[in-house]
Enzyme design. Structure first.
Site, short mmCIF file in Angstrom:
data_model
loop_
_atom_site.label_atom_id
_atom_site.label_comp_id
_atom_site.label_asym_id
_atom_site.label_seq_id
_atom_site.Cartn_x
_atom_site.Cartn_y
_atom_site.Cartn_z
N LYS A 57 19.51 60.05 40.65
CA LYS A 57 20.79 59.55 41.17
C LYS A 57 21.34 58.44 40.26
O LYS A 57 22.53 58.43 39.93
CB LYS A 57 20.61 59.05 42.61
CG LYS A 57 20.35 60.18 43.61
CD LYS A 57 19.89 59.68 44.99
CE LYS A 57 19.55 60.86 45.90
NZ LYS A 57 19.04 60.45 47.23
N GLN A 101 16.62 55.44 50.37
CA GLN A 101 15.95 56.73 50.20
C GLN A 101 14.93 56.94 51.32
O GLN A 101 14.12 56.06 51.62
CB GLN A 101 15.27 56.79 48.81
CG GLN A 101 14.68 58.14 48.44
CD GLN A 101 15.72 59.24 48.25
OE1 GLN A 101 16.86 58.99 47.90
NE2 GLN A 101 15.33 60.48 48.50
N ASP A 124 25.49 58.33 52.21
CA ASP A 124 24.59 59.42 52.61
C ASP A 124 25.10 60.14 53.87
O ASP A 124 24.63 61.22 54.20
CB ASP A 124 23.19 58.85 52.94
CG ASP A 124 22.19 59.11 51.84
OD1 ASP A 124 22.36 60.09 51.10
OD2 ASP A 124 21.21 58.33 51.75
N1 GUN Z 1 15.52 62.13 51.50
C1 GUN Z 1 15.73 63.46 51.38
N2 GUN Z 1 17.03 63.72 51.17
C2 GUN Z 1 17.66 62.54 51.18
C3 GUN Z 1 19.02 62.17 51.00
O1 GUN Z 1 19.94 62.98 50.85
N3 GUN Z 1 19.27 60.83 51.04
C4 GUN Z 1 18.30 59.91 51.24
N4 GUN Z 1 18.64 58.62 51.29
N5 GUN Z 1 17.03 60.21 51.41
C5 GUN Z 1 16.72 61.54 51.37
#
Ligand code: GUN
Length: 298
Positions: A57, A101, A124
């Site tokens: 990211k 995350q 998110d």
């Molecule tokens: N863990 C698995 N997928 C995601 C996501 O799209 N965002 C975040 N923050 N954690 C995740």
């Protein structure tokens, strides 16, 4: 029956195209003296998958021209410390959006952390305000995996109206929002949606009746060839890391679809890797751009 020639839904190629489009837009914003979108990411602990995703990211932010900040905590960070950081980011005028995350260590309440995020910076789309607005079709941050899948279906002009879409999985971050979006009065959408999960009966019959199957169970190679109708569209959200002696990293990403059996029956199918994964990351970038432009919330 003659084998149908399937087409790959190439998330890698589509995301590369979207990255280019966004980089051009950011260059224009810069040239006009506007604010550079800024994404912050909080990473807790050293889960291999999470570290890889967050690194990816951050890298994509830089490629597009966004500003990015990575904040790392050790596994033993307290919930209070984490909540203080969330509050700090909520109040930092330079940060347009941020993510925490997941998964978080067991001693921290994910729900509490998600609800502490200012929904206007929740790129998110996990905050209940964004989830609620999405479910009634209002402008909001849509979570990245479902948004990425919709974009992929759209760019391949996949017909969805009146189709039977089976969603396998009911997680808050994929299955539930995916089902909501596929039934929405929109394109892509307008489907008749069935949601199946680990307690469902007649799963095979359900899948055989589907025009579109979105598999988000996290069970490697769950969907077999005899569960799929000729001509179906298959979207594989699985990304289980299986040990491998042939790759440099020592693992191989494995989808929820037994590709070699299923692909010959499909009209379209996403590969793993290179399908939904890159679309997820690029959708987070899209949300960051929207946050930077204050396009959804002032
Ligand atoms: N863990 C698995 N997928 C995601 C996501 O799209 N965002 C975040 N923050 N954690 C995740």
């Amino acid at each position: 029956m003659e084998e149908q020639h399937y087409q790959l839904l190439d998330g890698k190629a589509v995301s590369a195209q979207m990255k280019k489009e966004m980089a051009e837009e950011v260059a224009q914003i810069k040239a006009a003296g506007g604010k550079i979108p800024h994404l912050a990411a909080i990473l807790v602990g050293h889960d291999g998958g999470s570290e890889t995703y967050v690194a990816s990211k951050v890298k994509t932010c830089l490629e597009i021209g966004f500003k990015s900040t990575l904040i790392s905590f050790e596994e033993d960070v307290t919930e209070d410390e984490l909540l203080r950081k969330v509050d700090e980011l909520n109040n930092d005028p330079d940060v347009d959006g941020f993510i925490v995350q997941l998964p978080l260590p067991k001693h921290i309440s994910e729900q509490k952390v998600i609800e502490a995020i200012d929904y206007r910076k929740d790129v998110d789309g996990f905050h209940p305000i964004n989830v609620g607005r999405m479910s009634i079709g209002l402008p909001c941050f849509v979570s990245a995996t479902p948004a990425g899948i919709l974009e992929l279906l759209k760019r391949y002009h996949i017909e969805t109206q009146g189709k039977h879409c089976v969603v396998l999985g009911r997680s808050n971050i994929v299955g539930k929002p995916m089902a909501t979006l596929m039934m929405q009065k929109a394109y892509p959408g307008d489907c008749t949606v069935t949601v199946c999960h680990s307690r469902s009966k007649n799963l095979k019959e359900m899948c055989l009746a589907a025009d579109i199957i979105i598999v988000a169970l996290g069970v490697p190679e769950f969907l077999k060839g005899d569960m799929v109708k000729e001509g179906a569209v298959i979207v594989d959200v699985g990304t289980t890391r299986m040990p491998s002696s042939v790759t440099k990293s020592g693992f191989k990403l494995t989808g929820d679809v037994l590709f070699n059996e299923v692909a010959p029956k499909c009209s379209y199918i996403t590969p793993v890797p290179g399908g939904v994964g890159p679309m997820t990351i690029i959708s987070l970038m899209r949300n960051t751009l929207l946050a930077g432009k204050k396009a959804i919330y002032k």
